[in-house]
Design an enzyme around this catalytic site. Structure first.
Site, PDB file in Angstrom:
ATOM      1  N   ARG A 214      -6.470   2.734 -15.177  1.00 24.67           N
ATOM      2  CA  ARG A 214      -6.529   3.441 -13.892  1.00 24.67           C
ATOM      3  C   ARG A 214      -7.260   4.789 -13.976  1.00 24.67           C
ATOM      4  O   ARG A 214      -8.083   5.090 -13.107  1.00 24.67           O
ATOM      5  CB  ARG A 214      -5.128   3.623 -13.290  1.00 24.67           C
TER       6      ARG A 214
ATOM      7  N   TYR B 175      -0.054  -1.866 -11.926  1.00 22.55           N
ATOM      8  CA  TYR B 175      -1.463  -1.954 -12.287  1.00 22.55           C
ATOM      9  C   TYR B 175      -1.731  -1.311 -13.659  1.00 22.55           C
ATOM     10  O   TYR B 175      -2.797  -0.763 -13.907  1.00 22.55           O
ATOM     11  CB  TYR B 175      -2.348  -1.333 -11.198  1.00 22.55           C
TER      12      TYR B 175
ATOM     13  N   CYS C  19     -14.010   2.558 -28.102  1.00 21.87           N
ATOM     14  CA  CYS C  19     -15.350   3.128 -28.288  1.00 21.87           C
ATOM     15  C   CYS C  19     -16.092   3.296 -26.975  1.00 21.87           C
ATOM     16  O   CYS C  19     -17.067   2.576 -26.702  1.00 21.87           O
ATOM     17  CB  CYS C  19     -16.143   2.242 -29.228  1.00 21.87           C
TER      18      CYS C  19
ATOM     19  N   GLU D  22       4.210  -6.633   1.863  1.00 21.29           N
ATOM     20  CA  GLU D  22       3.759  -7.055   0.529  1.00 21.29           C
ATOM     21  C   GLU D  22       3.712  -5.859  -0.436  1.00 21.29           C
ATOM     22  O   GLU D  22       2.662  -5.566  -1.005  1.00 21.29           O
ATOM     23  CB  GLU D  22       2.355  -7.665   0.628  1.00 21.29           C
TER      24      GLU D  22
ATOM     25  N   TYR E  90     -10.404   4.751 -11.575  1.00 22.60           N
ATOM     26  CA  TYR E  90     -10.223   5.431 -10.273  1.00 22.60           C
ATOM     27  C   TYR E  90     -10.078   6.950 -10.422  1.00 22.60           C
ATOM     28  O   TYR E  90      -9.668   7.613  -9.468  1.00 22.60           O
ATOM     29  CB  TYR E  90      -8.952   4.931  -9.568  1.00 22.60           C
TER      30      TYR E  90
ATOM     31  N   GLY F  49       0.762  -1.240   0.000  1.00 24.17           N
ATOM     32  CA  GLY F  49       0.000   0.000   0.000  1.00 24.17           C
ATOM     33  C   GLY F  49       0.795   1.293   0.000  1.00 24.17           C
ATOM     34  O   GLY F  49       0.209   2.367  -0.140  1.00 24.17           O
TER      35      GLY F  49
ATOM     36  N   GLY G 180       3.879  -3.680  -3.733  1.00 28.29           N
ATOM     37  CA  GLY G 180       3.849  -3.877  -5.178  1.00 28.29           C
ATOM     38  C   GLY G 180       4.129  -2.553  -5.860  1.00 28.29           C
ATOM     39  O   GLY G 180       5.189  -2.310  -6.430  1.00 28.29           O
ATOM     40  N   ARG G 181       3.149  -1.646  -5.720  1.00 28.61           N
ATOM     41  CA  ARG G 181       3.221  -0.345  -6.392  1.00 28.61           C
ATOM     42  C   ARG G 181       4.501   0.418  -6.071  1.00 28.61           C
ATOM     43  O   ARG G 181       5.112   1.027  -6.952  1.00 28.61           O
ATOM     44  CB  ARG G 181       2.014   0.486  -5.952  1.00 28.61           C
TER      45      ARG G 181
HETATM   46  N1  LLP Z   1      -1.240  -7.130  -0.295  1.00 29.08           N
HETATM   47  C1  LLP Z   1      -2.557  -7.285  -0.537  1.00 29.08           C
HETATM   48  C2  LLP Z   1      -3.308  -8.256   0.265  1.00 29.08           C
HETATM   49  C3  LLP Z   1      -3.198  -6.533  -1.531  1.00 29.08           C
HETATM   50  O1  LLP Z   1      -4.496  -6.689  -1.746  1.00 29.08           O
HETATM   51  C4  LLP Z   1      -2.436  -5.622  -2.288  1.00 29.08           C
HETATM   52  C5  LLP Z   1      -3.075  -4.815  -3.336  1.00 29.08           C
HETATM   53  C6  LLP Z   1      -1.057  -5.499  -2.035  1.00 29.08           C
HETATM   54  C7  LLP Z   1      -0.508  -6.264  -1.028  1.00 29.08           C
HETATM   55  C8  LLP Z   1      -0.171  -4.607  -2.812  1.00 29.08           C
HETATM   56  O2  LLP Z   1      -0.487  -3.263  -2.674  1.00 29.08           O
HETATM   57  P1  LLP Z   1       0.507  -2.158  -3.250  1.00 29.08           P
HETATM   58  O3  LLP Z   1       1.776  -2.220  -2.456  1.00 29.08           O
HETATM   59  O4  LLP Z   1       0.753  -2.472  -4.691  1.00 29.08           O
HETATM   60  O5  LLP Z   1      -0.179  -0.876  -3.081  1.00 29.08           O
HETATM   61  N2  LLP Z   1      -5.563  -1.677  -9.075  1.00 29.08           N
HETATM   62  C9  LLP Z   1      -5.432  -0.684  -8.048  1.00 29.08           C
HETATM   63  C10 LLP Z   1      -4.715  -1.203  -6.835  1.00 29.08           C
HETATM   64  C11 LLP Z   1      -5.347  -2.436  -6.235  1.00 29.08           C
HETATM   65  C12 LLP Z   1      -4.545  -2.971  -5.073  1.00 29.08           C
HETATM   66  C13 LLP Z   1      -5.002  -4.314  -4.721  1.00 29.08           C
HETATM   67  N3  LLP Z   1      -4.299  -4.911  -3.626  1.00 29.08           N
HETATM   68  C14 LLP Z   1      -4.736   0.542  -8.612  1.00 29.08           C
HETATM   69  O6  LLP Z   1      -4.397   0.550  -9.799  1.00 29.08           O
HETATM   70  O7  LLP Z   1      -4.552   1.547  -7.911  1.00 29.08           O
END
Ligand code: LLP
Length: 429
Positions: free
Chosen positions: A312, A384, A355, A273, A316, A239, A275-276
């Site tokens: 995105r 994403y 479209c 965890e 969002y 997150g 990702g982003r």
């Molecule tokens: N752990 C869990 C259980 C999650 O559900 C997620 C993301 C992460 C870790 C990784 O979160 P990050 O570090 O990437 O923020 N598609 C959306 C984001 C959806 C996130 C879903 N879960 C976007 O483009 O903003």
């Protein structure tokens, strides 16, 4: 910090001009900077070093095998949310990579697959799931290690579609009931409650929710231990926010400041965890302008990337910086503030060929006058972006390229028309 910078009015990804890559690989094109990927992973590893964290790269942000492999090579495990993501993580990661498996809807087949492949931890999101894991583990005569995912019920902190720790979302166990659920598996022969998990939402631009979450987590861990569970893992999810508009993201050290004390107090193994934070600013989407037009009192730039490539903004209303790859002499190289008035620009909607009126990458964005063939860079698109791309309107998904210093490698070829129908059975032919 990233490795996309202008040199003499030409955008570079590390040491390669982006225009050269667009010529070679075509557009739309996803470009990733290896140095930026590694920099962000290292930033988390360093900030949390004293806790010796297990950093499980969240493969849902960008599951490309080469990116996942890079993460594994630099010490990351993986956070997965489906059997398919598990497969990716295993295919690209080292044999001993730690894999955590979250998600509200795991099938028995997925649970079995994860257990057969030595899953490190299931993040459990409901009472029924906990017992389903127990049944599958029993049938395999193994013990499943789980972390209970709790929804800590915090104030809203990000977009409503990606806030996962407010009351009323589908994720996790309610903080009021988590202890009752845990009591139900005290002494279970095939399930060990080894951890507590929370993922607060994404993206988050403040450390405060983590502080509040940890506060609640520490208390819950003490209660779980009183019940007899040997809780040894605190998984604080992902997150961490990134730079979408300007330099708005916090460094990893700010999150560490509020999370590390909870790790110390509980004596738990920390799992994260992200990702982003790792891949978001490490990728851009490059597109070519097809046409411009004025209609209904608005200026449109129609370019060849669309909502199927980057959903995105549509989903969002999210903001991605957009700027020409080779700006003309009379405009700035790359503005610091994309929302301020920029001399030499006019507000324009950046749209794609799909479209739908909802197909846009930016609305009323200050951009210089553009012409057919001009290249645009859509920044902070590494997370994403490709992961949520689709074939809508029978559009072939973009190519992906990884840049390392002066070198560049194709890590996913552009799809072809025959790829579009490859899985279909033309049974009436
Ligand atoms: N752990 C869990 C259980 C999650 O559900 C997620 C993301 C992460 C870790 C990784 O979160 P990050 O570090 O990437 O923020 N598609 C959306 C984001 C959806 C996130 C879903 N879960 C976007 O483009 O903003």
């Amino acid at each position: 910090m990233d490795h996309f910078a202008y040199r003499h009015r030409s955008l570079y990804c590390e040491d390669v001009p982006v225009a050269e890559l667009a010529r070679e690989y075509g557009t739309p094109l996803y470009l990733y900077s290896e140095a930026t990927l590694i920099h962000h992973l290292k930033q988390i590893q360093t900030a949390f070093a004293e806790a010796k964290p297990i950093i499980c790269y969240s493969i849902k942000a960008n599951g490309n095998l080469s990116i996942a492999r890079l993460m594994g090579q630099h010490g990351a495990g993986f956070d997965v949310t489906s059997g398919g993501e598990y497969y990716r993580a295993q295919k690209a990661g080292p044999a001993d990579a730690k894999i955590v498996f979250a998600g509200v809807g795991k099938t028995d087949a997925e649970i079995r697959y994860a257990l057969e492949n030595g899953v490190y931890l299931f993040d459990v999101e409901s009472e029924q799931e906990l017992h389903a894991i127990g049944r599958v583990a029993e049938s395999m005569k193994v013990v499943a290690k789980v972390a209970l995912r709790v929804n800590p019920d915090l104030p809203p902190k990000t977009h409503v579609k990606t806030d996962t720790s407010v009351k009323g979302v589908k994720f996790g166990l309610d903080i009021e009931t988590v202890l009752d659920v845990a009591r139900g598996v005290v002494g279970h022969k095939h399930v060990t409650v080894a951890g507590l998990h929370m993922h607060l939402g994404s993206p988050i631009l403040s450390a405060e929710p983590y502080r509040l979450g940890c506060e609640k987590g520490v208390k819950l861990i003490a209660e779980l231990r009183k019940q007899g569970h040997n809780v040894t893992v605190l998984n604080m999810g992902g997150g961490f926010g990134i730079h979408y508009r300007k330099q708005e993201a916090l460094p990893a050290s700010e999150f560490a400041k509020v999370i590390l004390p909870a790790v110390k107090e509980t004596g738990c193994q920390l799992v994260l965890e992200p990702g982003r934070f790792i891949v978001g600013n490490a990728g851009i989407l490059v597109s070519s302008v097809l046409f411009t037009k004025e209609t209904g009192g608005k200026r449109y730039v129609i370019q060849d990337a669309a909502m199927n490539d980057l959903i995105r903004p549509t989903l969002y209303d999210s903001f991605h910086r957009i700027w020409p790859v080779t700006p003309k002499d009379d405009v700035l190289e790359k503005p610091d503030d994309f929302e301020a008035a920029i001399p030499g620009t006019l507000p324009q909607d950046v749209v794609g060929p799909v479209c739908e009126s909802g197909d846009f990458l930016a609305k009323a964005r200050n951009l210089p006058t553009l012409q057919r063939g001009d290249l645009l860079a859509v920044f902070s698109a590494g997370a994403y972006g490709m992961a949520m791309a689709s074939n809508y309107n029978a559009r072939c998904r973009a190519a992906e390229v990884l840049v390392t210093g002066h070198t560049h490698r194709l890590i996913r070829r552009r799809e072809t028309y025959s790829d579009l129908v490859a899985c279909e059975v033309d049974c009436l032919k």
